[in-house]
Design a protein around this motif. Structure first.
Motif, PDB file in Angstrom:
ATOM      1  N   ALA A 122       0.917  -1.322   0.037  1.00 52.91           N
ATOM      2  CA  ALA A 122      -0.060   0.017  -0.084  1.00 52.91           C
ATOM      3  C   ALA A 122       0.755   1.133  -0.021  1.00 52.91           C
ATOM      4  O   ALA A 122       1.892   1.057   0.552  1.00 52.91           O
ATOM      5  N   PRO A 123       0.418   2.377  -0.674  1.00 52.91           N
ATOM      6  CA  PRO A 123       1.388   3.685  -0.643  1.00 52.91           C
ATOM      7  C   PRO A 123       1.364   4.071   0.799  1.00 52.91           C
ATOM      8  O   PRO A 123       0.359   3.972   1.590  1.00 52.91           O
ATOM      9  N   ASP A 124       2.402   4.843   1.036  1.00 50.18           N
ATOM     10  CA  ASP A 124       2.488   5.268   2.557  1.00 50.18           C
ATOM     11  C   ASP A 124       2.928   6.639   2.436  1.00 50.18           C
ATOM     12  O   ASP A 124       4.261   6.949   1.957  1.00 50.18           O
ATOM     13  N   THR A 125       2.346   7.667   2.460  1.00 46.81           N
ATOM     14  CA  THR A 125       2.647   9.000   2.378  1.00 46.81           C
ATOM     15  C   THR A 125       2.776   9.840   3.669  1.00 46.81           C
ATOM     16  O   THR A 125       2.632  11.146   3.845  1.00 46.81           O
ATOM     17  N   GLY A 126       2.239   9.139   4.600  1.00 45.74           N
ATOM     18  CA  GLY A 126       2.050   9.782   6.209  1.00 45.74           C
ATOM     19  C   GLY A 126       3.149   9.929   6.652  1.00 45.74           C
ATOM     20  O   GLY A 126       4.378   9.691   6.549  1.00 45.74           O
ATOM     21  N   SER A 127       3.121  10.303   8.033  1.00 47.05           N
ATOM     22  CA  SER A 127       4.218  10.458   8.893  1.00 47.05           C
ATOM     23  C   SER A 127       4.418   9.291   9.888  1.00 47.05           C
ATOM     24  O   SER A 127       5.063   9.392  10.918  1.00 47.05           O
ATOM     25  N   THR A 128       3.664   8.240   9.621  1.00 44.24           N
ATOM     26  CA  THR A 128       3.982   7.082  10.573  1.00 44.24           C
ATOM     27  C   THR A 128       4.533   5.847   9.619  1.00 44.24           C
ATOM     28  O   THR A 128       4.535   5.698   8.901  1.00 44.24           O
ATOM     29  N   GLY A 129       4.795   4.798  10.606  1.00 43.06           N
ATOM     30  CA  GLY A 129       5.261   3.639  10.138  1.00 43.06           C
ATOM     31  C   GLY A 129       6.760   3.345  10.267  1.00 43.06           C
ATOM     32  O   GLY A 129       7.341   4.137  10.628  1.00 43.06           O
ATOM     33  N   GLN A 130       7.433   2.032   9.884  1.00 40.95           N
ATOM     34  CA  GLN A 130       8.891   1.811  10.136  1.00 40.95           C
ATOM     35  C   GLN A 130       9.656   2.414   8.938  1.00 40.95           C
ATOM     36  O   GLN A 130       8.966   2.078   7.617  1.00 40.95           O
ATOM     37  N   THR A 131      10.711   3.052   9.276  1.00 38.50           N
ATOM     38  CA  THR A 131      11.491   3.609   8.198  1.00 38.50           C
ATOM     39  C   THR A 131      12.921   3.280   8.650  1.00 38.50           C
ATOM     40  O   THR A 131      13.153   3.243   9.746  1.00 38.50           O
ATOM     41  N   PRO A 132      13.841   2.911   7.741  1.00 37.86           N
ATOM     42  CA  PRO A 132      15.094   2.638   7.709  1.00 37.86           C
ATOM     43  C   PRO A 132      15.889   3.585   8.615  1.00 37.86           C
ATOM     44  O   PRO A 132      15.661   4.908   8.401  1.00 37.86           O
ATOM     45  N   ALA A 133      16.808   3.149   9.570  1.00 37.94           N
ATOM     46  CA  ALA A 133      17.790   4.255  10.038  1.00 37.94           C
ATOM     47  C   ALA A 133      18.466   4.795   9.147  1.00 37.94           C
ATOM     48  O   ALA A 133      19.046   4.268   8.228  1.00 37.94           O
ATOM     49  N   PRO A 134      19.038   6.053   9.525  1.00 35.99           N
ATOM     50  CA  PRO A 134      19.770   6.733   8.802  1.00 35.99           C
ATOM     51  C   PRO A 134      21.243   5.878   8.464  1.00 35.99           C
ATOM     52  O   PRO A 134      21.724   5.220   9.243  1.00 35.99           O
ATOM     53  N   ASP A 135      21.579   6.022   7.103  1.00 32.85           N
ATOM     54  CA  ASP A 135      22.699   5.343   6.543  1.00 32.85           C
ATOM     55  C   ASP A 135      23.659   6.017   5.892  1.00 32.85           C
ATOM     56  O   ASP A 135      23.327   6.658   4.840  1.00 32.85           O
ATOM     57  N   SER A 136      24.718   6.218   6.312  1.00 31.14           N
ATOM     58  CA  SER A 136      25.517   7.218   5.879  1.00 31.14           C
ATOM     59  C   SER A 136      26.161   6.736   4.371  1.00 31.14           C
ATOM     60  O   SER A 136      26.401   7.514   3.476  1.00 31.14           O
ATOM     61  N   SER A 137      26.239   5.146   4.162  1.00 35.05           N
ATOM     62  CA  SER A 137      26.452   4.679   2.893  1.00 35.05           C
ATOM     63  C   SER A 137      25.614   4.876   1.893  1.00 35.05           C
ATOM     64  O   SER A 137      25.734   5.286   0.500  1.00 35.05           O
ATOM     65  N   TYR A 138      24.224   5.178   2.160  1.00 34.87           N
ATOM     66  CA  TYR A 138      23.123   5.495   1.448  1.00 34.87           C
ATOM     67  C   TYR A 138      23.273   7.117   0.932  1.00 34.87           C
ATOM     68  O   TYR A 138      23.110   7.214  -0.085  1.00 34.87           O
ATOM     69  N   ASP A 139      23.497   7.684   1.969  1.00 36.51           N
ATOM     70  CA  ASP A 139      23.691   9.253   1.849  1.00 36.51           C
ATOM     71  C   ASP A 139      24.846   9.554   0.806  1.00 36.51           C
ATOM     72  O   ASP A 139      24.452  10.355  -0.201  1.00 36.51           O
ATOM     73  N   ALA A 140      25.852   8.608   0.785  1.00 36.81           N
ATOM     74  CA  ALA A 140      26.828   8.663  -0.362  1.00 36.81           C
ATOM     75  C   ALA A 140      26.437   8.503  -1.602  1.00 36.81           C
ATOM     76  O   ALA A 140      26.825   9.106  -2.580  1.00 36.81           O
TER      77      ALA A 140
END
Length: 392
Positions: free
Chosen positions: A257-275
């Motif tokens: 299901a689409p998820d555009t709200g502010s709740t739900g599980q989200t991956p923790a910040p990942d410096s490798s993803y940011d790079a």
């Protein structure tokens, strides 16, 4: 994925970018439904501005969806053609080996004929309807030398391999033909939708186009305010903490299901993803100003999914070709927790995708007649956003 579409608001266009007048008219027209109360046809029978707006918007969205189907058919055709080419090469090699084996048996048959052998075993073998037929009837292998037996074994093996490869090649050729037909149909659909949109836009007068441009300017301002509000919410959103993935409860074939709200599980910040995301965004920014061309993957032009695929490829991440596949190539996150590099998908049919850059903005290739540009993710209204996916 469940639908949460509401009535649409039209989209903004970044100032300073080259946009043909006809494209400007198309973009600005999406606001007309809410701007004019009287949607009845004009006395001369000409479609009202509202009707043109509604039809053009739908046609461009349908063309976007058809483009993704074209991309899928094109990818399938390309892969199938490579497979067929490889199989035909295998058939050619197998045929050559079969011919070599036949020549070796022919040499034995000639030798038997020259010596006047009463039972020209190899010659009779070659003239039989099939090797198996002769082997069953005359017990050939019991009457040949070991060297001749080896030649017969090789011939039988080569013949079976060649027949199998020819049969496989024929099947893949049929599949290729089907893929080419699908490709032709998808291409014709895109062309028809765009031609109809251009025809509708050609009915607009210069005065009507000017009115649309002013409406578009106001809609840009509204979309910018929505983007700023999203940026404010994102800044206030607490950083997510790692959580174990829940056990799947839905059918594996059911779309998320689409998820555009502010709740739900989200991956923790990942410096490798940011790079990686930084590399993808750096690439995307260098493409700004290049034209949208449906079916294009660069480097001179792009369609929406072609741009996102190329951007993440520059970061070393391989994305599928189409929006339908890209939406499943990562983790779905709430819009309020979108990070630079995430993919933003639009419409219930996943007909469009952009690359999020932060602060409610994205880089995307909008549609025919436009150019790669930065734009609010609310360019076609909040309800047009389907989902956000983090691809790496």
């Amino acid at each position: 994925m469940a639908s949460h579409r509401k009535s649409r608001a039209p989209g903004p266009r970044t100032a300073g970018l080259r946009t043909p007048a006809i494209a400007t008219a198309a973009l600005t027209s999406v606001a007309l439904l809410s701007q004019t109360a009287d949607a009845s046809p004009s006395p001369d029978g000409k479609p009202s501005l509202e009707e043109v707006e509604r039809k053009v918007g739908d046609l461009y969205r349908q063309a976007g969806s058809a483009t993704e189907k074209y991309n899928a058919a094109q990818e399938k055709t390309t892969k199938q053609r490579k497979k067929v080419d490889a199989l035909l090469d295998d058939v050619a090699q197998s045929t050559q080996k079969l011919n070599d084996a036949r020549e070796e048996l022919g040499a034995y048959a000639s030798a038997q004929y020259r010596t006047g052998a009463a039972a020209p075993d190899v010659a009779t073998f070659l003239l039989a309807d099939s090797p198996e037929q002769y082997l069953d009837r005359a017990q050939l292998m019991d009457r040949l030398t070991s060297r001749q037996q080896g030649a017969v074994d090789d011939f039988v093996t080569r013949q079976a391999e060649t027949m199998d490869k020819r049969r496989e090649a024929a099947e893949h050729l049929q599949t290729l033909t089907d893929s080419q037909r699908d490709l032709k149909t998808a291409k014709a659909t895109v062309q028809k939708k765009l031609a109809t949109a251009r025809e509708l836009l050609s009915t607009l007068t210069a005065e009507e186009k000017a009115r649309l441009a002013e409406i578009e300017r106001r809609k840009q301002e509204e979309a910018a305010r929505e983007a700023a509000e999203l940026a404010r919410r994102q800044a206030a959103e607490p950083a997510p903490t790692p959580t174990p993935a829940p056990a799947p409860t839905a059918s594996p074939t059911a779309p998320p299901a689409p998820d555009t709200g502010s709740t739900g599980q989200t991956p923790a910040p990942d410096s490798s993803y940011d790079a990686k995301a930084a590399k993808a965004l750096a690439f995307a920014r260098t493409q700004i100003g290049k034209p949208y061309v449906w079916g294009a993957t660069g480097p001179g032009s792009y369609d929406c999914s072609g741009l996102t695929q190329a951007a993440w490829r520059a970061a070393g991440v391989s994305l599928p070709r189409t929006t339908y596949d890209q939406v499943g190539a990562g983790t779905t996150v709430p819009l309020s927790q979108a990070r630079p590099g995430d993919l933003v998908f639009f419409y219930d049919d996943l007909g469009h995708v952009g690359l999020y850059i932060g602060n409610g903005m994205m880089i995307h290739a909008p549609k025919p007649g436009t150019y790669v540009r930065e734009e609010s993710v609310f360019y076609d209204g909040e309800s047009s956003i389907h989902s956000v996916v983090r691809p790496a």
